[in-house]
Design an enzyme around this catalytic site. Structure first.
Site, PDB file in Angstrom:
ATOM      1  CB  THR A  54      38.672  39.641  50.233  1.00 42.67           C
ATOM      2  OG1 THR A  54      39.223  38.650  49.358  1.00 42.67           O
ATOM      3  CG2 THR A  54      38.340  38.994  51.561  1.00 42.67           C
ATOM      4  CE1 TYR A 142      42.502  40.440  41.761  1.00 43.36           C
ATOM      5  CE2 TYR A 142      41.141  42.213  42.595  1.00 43.36           C
ATOM      6  CZ  TYR A 142      41.458  40.879  42.561  1.00 43.36           C
ATOM      7  OH  TYR A 142      40.752  39.970  43.317  1.00 43.36           O
ATOM      8  CE  LYS A 170      44.355  39.474  44.934  1.00 48.07           C
ATOM      9  NZ  LYS A 170      43.191  39.898  45.738  1.00 48.07           N
TER      10      LYS A 170
END
Length: 301
Positions: A54, A142, A170
């Site tokens: 993001t 991640y 994540k």
């Protein structure tokens, strides 16, 4: 009440995958980042993840990444964890970014699976171990195979959990079975990166979330965890379901979450600015729809 085995998650429970604000000319907007970071923490975020998906990490420079960490660290102080995204397709470059983030004041690192080259699991494991050995900061792996092309397989996660500085994940793999396998056999703190799974992840023993939609509604997303942890599972379910229309518009309509988030933040008068190419801004009709969904979400009881 909580079902999590992790009573003290390493970076808190409610984390925002923060956008990287830019000026209208496209430069890094550090003042905007400070304002946004302060708002997010004041509205309930335990931590801020910078320079992730993001945060447009592929199109920000190494110097911009470090400057962003420093500015946010100075702004939030010890009120929230600052986790720096440092993952790249190059192990050596990732180590360099990790060391710079540590110098800049980050509390932890978010390290994505190397992308494009599609390394086998042995190489994926070696990549993460090299980064964990190089830095003194705790690491969140991640796992987002839809973007990287390579999964961190559950068995690889279980082996990596033996490293003292690999402490969290994540999770954007959309594999709750695999997630539960790792949760049952490790002490890794699991954070969902999929906003529709906030409650589901917490209910199976996860620690919380790293949310894109929290950029615009941090208090409302934290309320889901708060309701569940207080024992009110019916209220937690109601709050999660109430978020679905906004989540769908922001994350599942073909536009990257960065694009929809910046479009909505800009319409709300909050720091955002343009996206960097090759991304393109959301159209007027899309933004109008986002604003309507946002107003309904935050205005509902």
């Amino acid at each position: 009440m909580t079902t999590s085995a992790h009573s003290t998650p390493p970076f808190g429970r409610a984390l925002c995958a923060m956008i990287t604000p830019f000026t209208e000319e496209g430069a890094l907007d550090l003042e905007g980042a400070r304002l946004l970071a302060d708002r997010l923490v004041a509205e309930g975020c335990d931590g801020l993840v910078l320079s992730g998906t993001t945060g447009e990490s592929p199109t920000t420079t190494d110097a911009e990444k470090s400057a962003l960490v420093r500015a946010v660290r100075e702004t939030v102080g010890d009120r929230a964890a600052v986790v720096a995204g440092v993952g790249t397709a190059d192990t050596r470059h990732t180590v360099e970014l990790a060391l710079e983030a540590e110098k800049a004041g980050a509390d932890g690192l978010l390290v994505v699976t190397p992308y494009y080259s599609r390394p086998p699991q042995e190489a994926v494991e070696a990549h993460f171990r090299e980064i964990a050995d190089a830095s003194g900061l705790p690491i969140a792996l991640y796992d987002i195979p839809g973007r990287t092309g390579t999964r961190i397989e559950p068995d690889t996660m279980i082996r990596l959990a033996e490293h003292p500085r690999i402490v969290a994940v994540k999770d954007c793999a959309y594999d709750l079975l695999g997630t539960q396998k790792v949760l049952a056999r490790t002490e890794l703190a699991y954070y969902t990166g999929c906003d529709e799974y906030v409650l589901a992840m917490r209910a199976i023993g996860g620690s919380g979330y790293i949310s894109t939609v929290a950029n615009v509604a941090p208090r409302q997303f934290r309320a889901i965890l708060d309701a569940f942890d207080s024992g009110d599972t019916a209220e937690a379910a109601r709050l999660q379901q109430r978020a679905v229309p906004l989540i769908e518009l922001m994350m599942s309509t073909g536009l990257p979450g960065t694009v929809t988030t910046k479009g909505l933040l800009g319409a709300l008068g909050l720091p955002a600015g343009p996206v960097r190419s090759p991304l393109r801004p959301a159209g007027r009709g899309t933004v109008d729809g986002l604003v309507a969904a946002y107003e309904e979400f935050v205005g509902a009881g």
